[in-house]
Motif scaffolding. Structure first.
Motif, PDB file in Angstrom:
ATOM      1  N   HIS A 167     -64.892   3.328  65.006  1.00  0.00           N
ATOM      2  CA  HIS A 167     -64.682   2.530  66.231  1.00  0.00           C
ATOM      3  C   HIS A 167     -65.673   2.931  67.311  1.00  0.00           C
ATOM      4  O   HIS A 167     -66.074   4.097  67.397  1.00  0.00           O
ATOM      5  CB  HIS A 167     -63.231   2.600  66.725  1.00  0.00           C
ATOM      6  CG  HIS A 167     -62.730   3.969  67.078  1.00  0.00           C
ATOM      7  ND1 HIS A 167     -63.006   4.568  68.287  1.00  0.00           N
ATOM      8  CD2 HIS A 167     -61.961   4.845  66.389  1.00  0.00           C
ATOM      9  CE1 HIS A 167     -62.410   5.750  68.321  1.00  0.00           C
ATOM     10  NE2 HIS A 167     -61.782   5.958  67.175  1.00  0.00           N
ATOM     11  N   ASP A 222     -64.992  11.458  68.076  1.00  0.00           N
ATOM     12  CA  ASP A 222     -63.992  10.384  67.976  1.00  0.00           C
ATOM     13  C   ASP A 222     -64.569   9.109  68.572  1.00  0.00           C
ATOM     14  O   ASP A 222     -64.298   8.798  69.712  1.00  0.00           O
ATOM     15  CB  ASP A 222     -62.704  10.796  68.699  1.00  0.00           C
ATOM     16  CG  ASP A 222     -61.616   9.751  68.595  1.00  0.00           C
ATOM     17  OD1 ASP A 222     -61.714   8.883  67.714  1.00  0.00           O
ATOM     18  OD2 ASP A 222     -60.680   9.796  69.402  1.00  0.00           O
ATOM     19  N   MET A 223     -65.328   8.328  67.761  1.00  0.00           N
ATOM     20  CA  MET A 223     -65.836   8.709  66.466  1.00  0.00           C
ATOM     21  C   MET A 223     -67.200   8.083  66.239  1.00  0.00           C
ATOM     22  O   MET A 223     -67.483   7.495  65.211  1.00  0.00           O
ATOM     23  CB  MET A 223     -64.844   8.332  65.344  1.00  0.00           C
ATOM     24  CG  MET A 223     -64.532   6.858  65.304  1.00  0.00           C
ATOM     25  SD  MET A 223     -63.455   6.318  63.957  1.00  0.00           S
ATOM     26  CE  MET A 223     -64.188   6.917  62.457  1.00  0.00           C
ATOM     27  N   GLU A 266     -60.072   0.458  69.165  1.00  0.00           N
ATOM     28  CA  GLU A 266     -59.125   1.250  68.358  1.00  0.00           C
ATOM     29  C   GLU A 266     -58.184   2.047  69.237  1.00  0.00           C
ATOM     30  O   GLU A 266     -57.005   2.214  68.928  1.00  0.00           O
ATOM     31  CB  GLU A 266     -59.891   2.189  67.415  1.00  0.00           C
ATOM     32  CG  GLU A 266     -59.024   2.836  66.347  1.00  0.00           C
ATOM     33  CD  GLU A 266     -58.261   4.073  66.800  1.00  0.00           C
ATOM     34  OE1 GLU A 266     -57.235   4.408  66.198  1.00  0.00           O
ATOM     35  OE2 GLU A 266     -58.688   4.719  67.797  1.00  0.00           O
ATOM     36  N   GLU A 267     -58.715   2.551  70.361  1.00  0.00           N
ATOM     37  CA  GLU A 267     -57.940   3.495  71.169  1.00  0.00           C
ATOM     38  C   GLU A 267     -56.713   2.863  71.823  1.00  0.00           C
ATOM     39  O   GLU A 267     -55.822   3.571  72.267  1.00  0.00           O
ATOM     40  CB  GLU A 267     -58.836   4.153  72.237  1.00  0.00           C
ATOM     41  CG  GLU A 267     -59.969   5.020  71.659  1.00  0.00           C
ATOM     42  CD  GLU A 267     -59.472   6.300  70.976  1.00  0.00           C
ATOM     43  OE1 GLU A 267     -58.250   6.537  70.971  1.00  0.00           O
ATOM     44  OE2 GLU A 267     -60.308   7.036  70.435  1.00  0.00           O
ATOM     45  N   GLU A 295     -61.437   7.371  60.080  1.00  0.00           N
ATOM     46  CA  GLU A 295     -60.799   8.559  60.631  1.00  0.00           C
ATOM     47  C   GLU A 295     -59.358   8.594  60.105  1.00  0.00           C
ATOM     48  O   GLU A 295     -58.894   7.574  59.575  1.00  0.00           O
ATOM     49  CB  GLU A 295     -60.853   8.531  62.150  1.00  0.00           C
ATOM     50  CG  GLU A 295     -60.062   7.375  62.749  1.00  0.00           C
ATOM     51  CD  GLU A 295     -60.095   7.333  64.273  1.00  0.00           C
ATOM     52  OE1 GLU A 295     -60.531   8.283  64.918  1.00  0.00           O
ATOM     53  OE2 GLU A 295     -59.672   6.305  64.799  1.00  0.00           O
TER      54      GLU A 295
HETATM   55 ZN   LIG Z   1     -60.605   7.651  66.910  1.00  0.00          ZN
END
Ligand SMILES: [Zn+2]
Length: 498
Positions: free
Chosen positions: A133, A165-166, A199-200, A226
């Motif tokens: 992401h 991350d990431m 994604e977060e 991940e």
């Molecule tokens: Zn992540």
């Protein structure tokens, strides 16, 4: 003092025109923008497609190229919200296009950009997807040694939000696609690279959007993403976690009702008191233990390297009455103990109270929100039944948000491939299957029956505490560990796709 690696990286970027004269002269490092690394001459990759091709490559050049890409990616401020992944996705698209690849761009919402790029194989086997992401969580610059979006190279690390991350996995995946394209490799599987938005905050505009709207572009047998792949040294071994399962999510709200009244007259049956009692019970009760293959696999793998008394623990661990005792005694590392405990129990954690407005008024309604997580093999109904048995009567339960758990087999052949490739580069490596309590893109892709393995390899030094860097201050990736990850991922891709 400038590290050797820093000098190499800067020289590389400067040669490619990446750092302007003014920026180089400038005292403030953060003004430098790393430019795209130059595409290497085609002649360098005119090797035939045969086993061992990767070992003949000029890895030093590839590492420099990857460092420049990662540093540039960190400089795109993709803090979510608002995300604004578009410039980063377009930057990657340019790198792919100039080497004859055909990246596709899909926006889940304006500026929420996802990139999909396919390296065609023969189609004899279904595709492998590499996923990362582009968005990151926020960073308070005051807490950082190096500014979070400067992508400084210092003390053997590349510093910056997203370095673990990431954006490192995004970079490593990009490098795999570029490498195998340059080599002219035609795998049995298509290799699909996805660099996604959002994604977060749950993936609505990213992995979920692609899954719902462009499934045909991303459908694969396997996906590597991940969370996992970070080496953790213990007992003379280096354990590289591989995420094979994610707990399901069930956020809910508890409501207690009672009589409203004047604050001067106590009411032990008030909404607030009743809710508080329930919250206390919930907070202090461990929900029942549920054994599962991932926890068993992890315990066995972890303890196989242990001397006799500890090895016994892997058996006792699954005895419900002994589990807590064994967990506390056997794991010298609290991190492992916490992780294992979470893999054996559903959890319900009260997080937000809402009750009352005035000091002298008893509220008729009191509510609390609870973050619930449940194991693969369980359902929302069975989970809520456990919760209700702890809460007692007279409470309403309303589900606010839910996501199904995911799980792939910890003995899938891909685990053996991962272990084999890791050991080639780190003889002390052990691939350790884990279940995580958080959710990742796995929740979305697995709806397409993609087998998702959280494995983004990075090697750490013994003293590195990467757990605190995830979403914390001073996130940074060891440069050598990043190089390690690129080679491991490339060789793993070769092994899975050949
Ligand atoms: Zn992540």
């Amino acid at each position: 003092m400038k590290s050797r690696l820093e000098s190499v990286s800067e020289r590389h970027a400067a040669e490619s025109g990446g750092i302007s004269q003014e920026a180089r002269a400038s005292p403030t490092r953060r003004k430098k923008t790393i430019a795209a690394p130059p595409a290497p001459p085609a002649t360098r990759y005119n090797m035939v497609n045969n086993p061992g091709t990767l070992s003949q490559l000029q890895w030093g050049e590839i590492f420099s190229e990857a460092e420049a890409v990662l540093r540039r990616l960190i400089q795109f401020q993709t803090v979510n919200p608002p995300g604004n992944e578009r410039p980063a996705a377009h930057y990657l698209a340019e790198l792919l296009k100039r080497e004859g690849l055909e990246p596709e761009i899909y926006e889940g919402a304006p500026t929420r950009t996802n990139l999909v790029c396919r390296l065609k194989g023969t189609g004899e086997r279904p595709p492998l997807q590499l996923d990362g992401h582009l968005d990151v969580v926020c960073a308070d610059e005051a807490e950082w040694t190096h500014p979070p979006f400067a992508a400084d190279v210092a003390d053997g690390y590349i510093w910056g939000r997203g370095s673990l991350d990431m954006k490192q996995m995004v970079t490593m995946s990009l490098m795999c696609v570029l490498l195998f394209k340059r080599l002219g490799v035609r795998f049995k599987r298509d290799l699909i690279f996805t660099a996604v938005a959002d994604e977060e905050t749950g993936g609505t505009h990213g992995a979920k959007y692609l899954t719902d709207n462009h499934a045909d572009r991303i459908k694969a047998e396997y996906c590597l993403g991940e969370i996992g792949g970070f080496g953790l040294s213990k007992w003379g071994k280096t354990f590289y976690t591989v995420q094979v399962a994610e707990k399901g999510l069930c956020w809910f709200e508890l409501t207690a009702r009672g009589n409203a009244g004047h604050g001067s007259i106590p009411d032990p049956e008030s909404s607030l008191i009743r809710l508080s009692e329930a919250v206390l019970r919930l907070g202090r009760t461990k929900l029942p233990q549920h054994d599962n293959t991932v926890a068993e696999h992890l315990a066995r793998t972890l303890l196989a390297s242990q001397p006799f008394p500890s090895r016994l623990a892997s058996v006792l661990l699954f005895h419900p009455r002994l589990s807590s005792f064994v967990l506390n005694r056997m794991a010298p590392d609290k991190h492992f103990a916490t992780m294992l405990s979470a893999m054996l129990h559903n959890t319900a954690n009260p997080t937000a109270f809402h009750a009352g407005e005035k000091t002298n008024v008893i509220p008729s309604i009191a509510k609390v929100q609870v973050d619930g997580r449940f194991l693969p093999g369980q359902t929302i109904e069975s989970f809520l039944a456990e919760v209700k048995s702890v809460l007692g009567p007279h409470l309403e339960v309303n589900v606010l948000n839910k996501l199904q758990p995911t799980m792939v087999s910890p003995s899938d052949p891909i685990m053996h491939s991962i272990a084999r490739v890791l050991q080639r580069h780190d003889p002390s490596a052990v691939a350790l299957p884990i279940m995580i309590s958080a959710t990742t893109n796995a929740a979305h892709y697995s709806r397409l029956n993609t087998k998702y393995f959280g494995f983004s390899p990075v090697k750490f030094d013994n003293g590195d505490n990467f757990q605190t860097m995830f979403h914390g201050a001073n996130e940074r990736i060891p440069v050598e560990g990043f190089h390690f990850g690129i080679r491991v991922l490339a060789e793993l891709v070769e092994e899975i796709c050949s």
